[in-house]
Design a protein around this motif. Sequence first.
Motif, short mmCIF file in Angstrom:
data_model
loop_
_atom_site.label_atom_id
_atom_site.label_comp_id
_atom_site.label_asym_id
_atom_site.label_seq_id
_atom_site.Cartn_x
_atom_site.Cartn_y
_atom_site.Cartn_z
N THR A 224 10.81 7.18 2.07
CA THR A 224 10.89 5.91 1.32
C THR A 224 12.25 5.25 1.56
O THR A 224 13.09 5.83 2.26
CB THR A 224 10.72 6.15 -0.20
N SER A 225 12.43 4.09 0.93
CA SER A 225 13.71 3.40 1.15
C SER A 225 14.50 3.32 -0.17
O SER A 225 13.93 3.52 -1.24
CB SER A 225 13.43 2.00 1.69
N PRO A 226 15.80 3.02 -0.12
CA PRO A 226 16.59 2.92 -1.36
C PRO A 226 16.06 1.88 -2.34
O PRO A 226 16.24 2.01 -3.54
CB PRO A 226 17.98 2.51 -0.86
N TYR B 30 8.57 12.01 -5.52
CA TYR B 30 8.16 11.48 -4.20
C TYR B 30 9.21 11.83 -3.16
O TYR B 30 10.36 12.13 -3.48
CB TYR B 30 7.91 9.97 -4.26
N SER B 31 8.79 11.79 -1.94
CA SER B 31 9.71 12.17 -0.87
C SER B 31 10.70 11.03 -0.61
O SER B 31 10.30 9.90 -0.36
CB SER B 31 8.90 12.46 0.39
N PHE B 32 11.98 11.33 -0.69
CA PHE B 32 12.93 10.24 -0.47
C PHE B 32 13.25 10.03 1.00
O PHE B 32 13.96 9.11 1.38
CB PHE B 32 14.20 10.42 -1.31
N VAL B 33 12.71 10.92 1.83
CA VAL B 33 12.95 10.75 3.28
C VAL B 33 12.07 9.61 3.79
O VAL B 33 12.51 8.76 4.55
CB VAL B 33 12.65 12.07 4.03
N ALA C 3 13.93 0.40 -7.75
CA ALA C 3 12.81 -0.06 -8.59
C ALA C 3 12.44 1.00 -9.61
O ALA C 3 12.24 0.69 -10.80
CB ALA C 3 11.62 -0.41 -7.71
N ALA C 4 12.36 2.25 -9.15
CA ALA C 4 11.99 3.36 -10.06
C ALA C 4 13.01 3.47 -11.19
O ALA C 4 12.65 3.63 -12.37
CB ALA C 4 11.91 4.66 -9.29
N SER D 269 0.83 -1.21 0.00
CA SER D 269 0.00 0.00 0.00
C SER D 269 0.86 1.26 0.00
O SER D 269 0.53 2.26 -0.65
CB SER D 269 -0.96 0.01 1.19
N ARG D 270 1.99 1.20 0.67
CA ARG D 270 2.89 2.36 0.70
C ARG D 270 3.49 2.60 -0.71
O ARG D 270 3.58 3.75 -1.15
CB ARG D 270 4.01 2.10 1.73
N ILE D 271 3.82 1.49 -1.39
CA ILE D 271 4.34 1.61 -2.77
C ILE D 271 3.30 2.29 -3.66
O ILE D 271 3.62 3.16 -4.46
CB ILE D 271 4.71 0.21 -3.34
N LYS D 272 2.03 1.89 -3.47
CA LYS D 272 0.95 2.48 -4.28
C LYS D 272 0.85 3.98 -4.00
O LYS D 272 0.67 4.79 -4.90
CB LYS D 272 -0.38 1.79 -3.96
N GLU D 273 0.98 4.33 -2.72
CA GLU D 273 0.93 5.75 -2.33
C GLU D 273 2.07 6.53 -2.99
O GLU D 273 1.87 7.61 -3.53
CB GLU D 273 1.12 5.86 -0.80
N ILE D 274 3.27 5.92 -2.94
CA ILE D 274 4.44 6.58 -3.54
C ILE D 274 4.23 6.76 -5.04
O ILE D 274 4.50 7.82 -5.59
CB ILE D 274 5.73 5.75 -3.26
#
Lengths: 136, 213
Positions: B126-128, B121-124, B133-134, B77-82
């Motif tokens: 999220t994770s590396p 997206y905010s990189f703070v 993936a992006a 769900s967090r990936i979808k948000e990002i």
Amino acid sequence: MPREPDEVINKELSRINLHLPRQKKSLARLLEEENPSIKLRDGSEHHFKKSELEFLASLLEEEEKERLYIPIILEITTTWHGYFKVRGTLAVKVVEKILGTYDILEEKKELTLPRYLLPKIRRMLPTTTTYAFIMG
Amino acid sequence: MAEILNVKPTRMELLKLKKRIKLASKGHKLLKEKQDALIMEFFTIYDEALSLRRELNQKMVEAFDTLRMAEIDVGVSRIKEIALGVSPNKEVEIRRRNIMGVPVPLIEAESFKRSIEDRGYSFVSTSPSVDTAAQKFEEVLELAIRLAEVEETLKRLAREIEKTKRRVNALEYIIIPRMEATVKFIEQRLDEMERENFFRLKRIKAILEAKSA
């Protein structure tokens, strides 16, 4: 309604070279253009890849860019089956450089090559070369 | 045997037909040359398409692997948000080029790879793994666009090859044989007329000789 065979043949023959340019442009001029393109005989536009034009420029001297007219025409004639022809000193120079046969001491005005070399040239210059079909 | 054309069996027609056969043969040769050139072009592009397709498949596998890792890392769900927060990538401009009368697309796309800040997206938070993936999917996008151009070119070339082949075959198997059969017919007819004429003259001569004797 079925058409006369002559009409069909004449139409085909007149259609065969409609993809040739109405007027060629020099490499130097095309390099300056935002969207390098030319108008063809059928009225449509033909765009060039900028990377390809830059590659061509890298093969030539600075003053030669003014004298090389694009697209380079690869002539296919019915009399020389299995061969094609390139005309013009600079066009020949570019083709020879791509094929790795360029000799600085020889300045050829035209070049006749076997047709199996065409894919090598077309792979390197897909937008800046074009075919012309000539009836022998 | 080929059908014959509906023409009068005269010398004039014979000469005309011979001229037409010459023209048709030249046209046939020229079209055959075009067909050969089109096939050569097709296979040149086909090799490129094949290697691009292979590369794309490999990149897709890699991209989905990294996506799975990112999902494990931050949650689905967090990936979808990002993903919702990602800004659109560059637009693609499709131009046209021409290969032997076949208009094909020309896509000159610059790199689709972006920096983390440009993605939006905010990189703070999220994770590396999300960044990886992006990045992988941006690589996939670049290849997919290149492949789209090449495959569309292939399709259009194939259609043109088919059309040209039909014309070449029509000339080779219908139009030229029909004209040749007509020439043969006219020649036979003219020969027959000459024989008839010769026989008639002989008869007249014989009659005249019989009368004078």
